[in-house]
Every structure is written in structure tokens, then in C-alpha cells.
Design a protein around this motif. Structure first.
Motif, PDB file in Angstrom:
ATOM      1  N   PRO A  85       0.810  -1.223   0.000  1.00 22.63           N
ATOM      2  CA  PRO A  85       0.000   0.000   0.000  1.00 22.63           C
ATOM      3  C   PRO A  85       0.843   1.273   0.000  1.00 22.63           C
ATOM      4  CG  PRO A  85       0.071  -0.926   2.203  1.00 22.63           C
ATOM      5  CD  PRO A  85       0.807  -1.900   1.322  1.00 22.63           C
ATOM      6  N   LEU A  86       1.975   1.217  -0.661  1.00 19.93           N
ATOM      7  CA  LEU A  86       2.851   2.384  -0.805  1.00 19.93           C
ATOM      8  C   LEU A  86       2.702   2.934  -2.211  1.00 19.93           C
ATOM      9  CD1 LEU A  86       5.227   4.275  -0.003  1.00 19.93           C
ATOM     10  CD2 LEU A  86       6.775   2.458  -0.798  1.00 19.93           C
ATOM     11  N   HIS A  87       2.429   4.221  -2.308  1.00 23.72           N
ATOM     12  CA  HIS A  87       2.368   4.909  -3.590  1.00 23.72           C
ATOM     13  C   HIS A  87       3.577   5.829  -3.699  1.00 23.72           C
ATOM     14  CE1 HIS A  87      -1.901   3.969  -4.766  1.00 23.72           C
ATOM     15  NE2 HIS A  87      -1.906   3.611  -3.494  1.00 23.72           N
ATOM     16  N   VAL A  88       4.077   5.976  -4.907  1.00 23.87           N
ATOM     17  CA  VAL A  88       5.236   6.831  -5.153  1.00 23.87           C
ATOM     18  C   VAL A  88       4.838   7.877  -6.191  1.00 23.87           C
ATOM     19  CG1 VAL A  88       7.578   6.923  -6.056  1.00 23.87           C
ATOM     20  CG2 VAL A  88       6.878   5.008  -4.594  1.00 23.87           C
ATOM     21  N   ALA A  89       5.135   9.128  -5.900  1.00 24.71           N
ATOM     22  CA  ALA A  89       4.816  10.212  -6.827  1.00 24.71           C
ATOM     23  C   ALA A  89       6.072  11.023  -7.101  1.00 24.71           C
ATOM     24  CB  ALA A  89       3.722  11.114  -6.247  1.00 24.71           C
ATOM     25  N   ILE A  90       6.190  11.537  -8.306  1.00 24.79           N
ATOM     26  CA  ILE A  90       7.342  12.356  -8.661  1.00 24.79           C
ATOM     27  C   ILE A  90       6.889  13.500  -9.557  1.00 24.79           C
ATOM     28  CG2 ILE A  90       7.936  10.798 -10.581  1.00 24.79           C
ATOM     29  CD1 ILE A  90      10.908  11.590 -10.023  1.00 24.79           C
ATOM     30  N   GLU A  91       7.369  14.690  -9.228  1.00 20.75           N
ATOM     31  CA  GLU A  91       7.040  15.864 -10.028  1.00 20.75           C
ATOM     32  C   GLU A  91       7.800  15.807 -11.358  1.00 20.75           C
ATOM     33  OE1 GLU A  91       5.902  19.583  -7.473  1.00 20.75           O
ATOM     34  OE2 GLU A  91       7.850  18.859  -6.767  1.00 20.75           O
ATOM     35  N   ASN A  92       7.128  16.192 -12.420  1.00 22.60           N
ATOM     36  CA  ASN A  92       7.716  16.115 -13.765  1.00 22.60           C
ATOM     37  C   ASN A  92       7.431  17.414 -14.506  1.00 22.60           C
ATOM     38  OD1 ASN A  92       8.944  15.028 -16.087  1.00 22.60           O
ATOM     39  ND2 ASN A  92       6.970  14.340 -16.878  1.00 22.60           N
ATOM     40  N   HIS A 115       2.860   7.732  -9.507  1.00 27.36           N
ATOM     41  CA  HIS A 115       2.075   8.877  -9.953  1.00 27.36           C
ATOM     42  C   HIS A 115       3.012   9.920 -10.560  1.00 27.36           C
ATOM     43  CE1 HIS A 115      -1.560   7.595  -7.602  1.00 27.36           C
ATOM     44  NE2 HIS A 115      -0.605   6.917  -6.973  1.00 27.36           N
ATOM     45  N   ILE A 116       2.763  10.280 -11.809  1.00 27.31           N
ATOM     46  CA  ILE A 116       3.543  11.310 -12.495  1.00 27.31           C
ATOM     47  C   ILE A 116       2.776  12.619 -12.375  1.00 27.31           C
ATOM     48  CG2 ILE A 116       4.732  11.950 -14.611  1.00 27.31           C
ATOM     49  CD1 ILE A 116       5.582   9.220 -13.469  1.00 27.31           C
ATOM     50  N   VAL A 117       3.410  13.619 -11.799  1.00 26.40           N
ATOM     51  CA  VAL A 117       2.760  14.906 -11.554  1.00 26.40           C
ATOM     52  C   VAL A 117       3.337  15.952 -12.502  1.00 26.40           C
ATOM     53  CG1 VAL A 117       2.234  16.686  -9.845  1.00 26.40           C
ATOM     54  CG2 VAL A 117       2.489  14.294  -9.121  1.00 26.40           C
ATOM     55  N   GLY A 118       2.480  16.565 -13.298  1.00 23.70           N
ATOM     56  CA  GLY A 118       2.957  17.573 -14.239  1.00 23.70           C
ATOM     57  C   GLY A 118       2.856  17.072 -15.666  1.00 23.70           C
ATOM     58  N   VAL A 142       0.298  19.424  -8.794  1.00 21.66           N
ATOM     59  CA  VAL A 142       0.424  18.976  -7.404  1.00 21.66           C
ATOM     60  C   VAL A 142      -0.935  18.987  -6.712  1.00 21.66           C
ATOM     61  CG1 VAL A 142       1.400  19.549  -5.157  1.00 21.66           C
ATOM     62  CG2 VAL A 142       2.828  19.684  -7.202  1.00 21.66           C
ATOM     63  N   ALA A 143      -1.742  19.992  -7.006  1.00 21.59           N
ATOM     64  CA  ALA A 143      -3.071  20.072  -6.380  1.00 21.59           C
ATOM     65  C   ALA A 143      -3.889  18.832  -6.706  1.00 21.59           C
ATOM     66  CB  ALA A 143      -3.793  21.330  -6.856  1.00 21.59           C
ATOM     67  N   CYS A 177       0.602   5.073   2.346  1.00 21.69           N
ATOM     68  CA  CYS A 177       1.050   6.454   2.235  1.00 21.69           C
ATOM     69  C   CYS A 177       1.515   6.728   0.811  1.00 21.69           C
ATOM     70  CB  CYS A 177       2.183   6.762   3.225  1.00 21.69           C
ATOM     71  SG  CYS A 177       3.740   5.907   2.884  1.00 21.69           S
ATOM     72  N   VAL A 178       1.811   7.991   0.550  1.00 19.03           N
ATOM     73  CA  VAL A 178       2.397   8.421  -0.720  1.00 19.03           C
ATOM     74  C   VAL A 178       3.744   9.041  -0.405  1.00 19.03           C
ATOM     75  CG1 VAL A 178       2.166   9.910  -2.747  1.00 19.03           C
ATOM     76  CG2 VAL A 178       0.125   8.919  -1.691  1.00 19.03           C
ATOM     77  N   MET A 179       4.781   8.599  -1.094  1.00 21.21           N
ATOM     78  CA  MET A 179       6.081   9.261  -1.016  1.00 21.21           C
ATOM     79  C   MET A 179       6.212  10.147  -2.242  1.00 21.21           C
ATOM     80  SD  MET A 179       8.865   6.468   0.366  1.00 21.21           S
ATOM     81  CE  MET A 179       8.892   6.025   2.115  1.00 21.21           C
ATOM     82  N   LEU A 180       6.459  11.431  -2.020  1.00 19.00           N
ATOM     83  CA  LEU A 180       6.516  12.403  -3.098  1.00 19.00           C
ATOM     84  C   LEU A 180       7.940  12.921  -3.274  1.00 19.00           C
ATOM     85  CD1 LEU A 180       5.240  14.302  -5.194  1.00 19.00           C
ATOM     86  CD2 LEU A 180       4.564  15.810  -3.308  1.00 19.00           C
ATOM     87  N   PHE A 181       8.442  12.826  -4.499  1.00 22.79           N
ATOM     88  CA  PHE A 181       9.800  13.256  -4.813  1.00 22.79           C
ATOM     89  C   PHE A 181       9.761  14.422  -5.797  1.00 22.79           C
ATOM     90  CE2 PHE A 181       9.737   8.809  -3.719  1.00 22.79           C
ATOM     91  CZ  PHE A 181      10.798   8.678  -2.823  1.00 22.79           C
TER      92      PHE A 181
END
Length: 234
Positions: A85-92, A115-118, A142-143, A177-181
Motif C-alpha cells: 500500500p505504498l504509492h510513489v509520486a514524482i514531479e515532472n 504517480h507522475i505529476v505535471g 500537485v493540487a 502512504c504516498v512518497m513524493l519526490f
């Protein structure tokens, strides 16, 4: 010369006569994966998880041995039964080259999703085709990611070496949780930092201010695995 002709292809003599037998060179001893299923088509397993093309020609993919000859769909379905149940997100926002590496590591640890953000497009070369086995989602900004996380009831942990961040080593991490990079150069955006439940950093001992974003994601994901994942499958 009359009758049958011959040609040399990749160092192997092949006769072009209809009666000629194709000579196949032996596979190198260090070849990755496995060759065709031994015994021929009559001995193929009846299990629907197996891919007939791979059974016939061999499976040279970078997959665990338990998945040899399986279809992509079968592999994904099997991993889905035990994803964490770990999600990983990264700003792009600048076509970060590290996204492929993050996806590859996420697949290795069987995380729920990346999750790809941007920007939607990203360089998939670093993923080494593991994106075929990993669930991927896109958020315009991000929102959008934060709204999704709130609806899912998931805290967002920012991973960045910024003032006020806490060391990830030994810190209890939430299970879902979500880990955001952030991006390689700028780290997490101000909007992302403001939306995080807390921000953690990886302790460093040298002169550089930060480590590669792909490496940081691997370290952070492994920290979660050590706390919550348990033993790996056989």
C-alpha cells in the motif's frame, strides 16, 4: 556452380535450396533468460498464464525466474495480489530523466502505483520496460495529486533535503502512504512541500547537498519495505 546456392549470414552457412536445413548457432553461455520450452509444442504447459510466442522462441526479458514464459497480463495480475500500500509520486515539470529509474525501482518493490505529476510525457528508457508491469497514474499538477491522496485517505510524505525536514532513518513510516519526490535540480516545489504531511530526508555524510533523485527514491522505498514489507516471495 549449379544446383543449390549458399550464403553466409552472421557467420552461419545457410543453403538456399528448399531442401536445405537451417543451421542455428548455439546460444552463448551467458545469454539472459531461457531458450524455447524444452521438448517442443507438444510439451507446452496448458496454463493460460504462458505465452505461446515465448514458449516457442524463448524468454529473454528481465523478469524473475518464476515469471519465465508468462504473459505480461499474467505477471501484472500476480503482482496485484501482493502489492504494497505504498504509492510513489514524482514531479515532472522539466522532463526529469530519473522518472524511469523511479518506475523501475517501484516495480522491484511492488508498490501500489507510481504517480507522475505535471507533464504526462517522460523518458521511459530508464524504466527498462518495467513500466509494463507497474501501475502508472498521471496528475496535471500537485493540487490534483494532493486531492487524490486526500480522497484515498493517504498521508503524503515529501522526500527532500530541506530545512526542517526529518531524517528518514529509524522514523516510523505510515503503512498506506504516498512518497513524493521532486525534480533532480530543484527538489520539491513549494506547493508540494506545503501539501505534505511531513518532509523527510536521507542522511548524508559527504560534501554534496543532495543525491540523485532516482537513488533517493530507491533508498526511501527500501526504508518503507524494511518496516512493512516482510519476506519476499520465493
Amino acid at each position: 556452380m549449379t544446383g543449390r546456392a549458399s550464403s553466409t549470414v552472421a557467420g552461419v552457412l545457410e543453403e538456399t535450396s528448399p531442401r536445405a536445413t537451417r543451421v542455428t548457432p548455439p546460444e552463448p553461455a551467458d545469454a539472459v533468460g531461457v531458450g524455447p520450452w524444452p521438448g517442443g509444442e507438444a510439451d507446452w504447459p496448458a496454463d493460460r498464464r504462458y505465452d505461446s510466442e515465448l514458449l516457442a522462441h524463448g524468454d529473454r526479458r528481465n523478469v524473475a525466474d518464476r515469471y519465465r514464459y508468462w504473459t505480461i497480463e499474467a505477471i501484472v495480475a500476480d503482482i496485484d495480489t501482493r502489492r504494497h500500500p505504498l504509492h510513489v509520486a514524482i514531479e515532472n515539470f522539466a522532463h526529469d530523466m530519473n522518472i524511469g529509474s523511479v518506475v523501475r525501482t517501484a516495480n522491484a518493490f511492488a508498490v501500489a502505483a507510481v504517480h507522475i505529476v505535471g507533464r504526462r510525457r517522460w523518458n521511459r528508457r530508464g524504466a527498462m520496460v518495467t513500466d509494463r508491469y507497474q501501475h502508472l497514474h498521471h496528475h496535471e499538477d500537485v493540487a490534483g495529486l494532493l486531492a487524490w491522496a486526500e480522497m484515498a485517505g493517504l498521508p503524503v510524505l515529501g522526500i527532500d533535503n530541506v530545512p526542517g525536514s526529518l531524517p528518514i532513518e529509524g522514523r516510523p513510516l505510515p503503512v498506506p502512504c504516498v512518497m513524493l519526490f521532486g525534480q533532480e535540480s530543484a527538489g520539491l516545489s513549494a506547493e508540494a512541500r506545503a501539501g505534505c504531511t511531513e518532509i523527510l530526508h536521507i542522511t548524508q555524510y559527504g560534501s554534496t547537498r543532495s543525491i540523485n533523485a532516482g537513488a533517493a527514491a530507491a533508498v526511501a522505498m527500501h526504508a518503507w519495505m524494511v518496516q512493512h514489507a516482510g519476506p519476499a516471495p520465493e
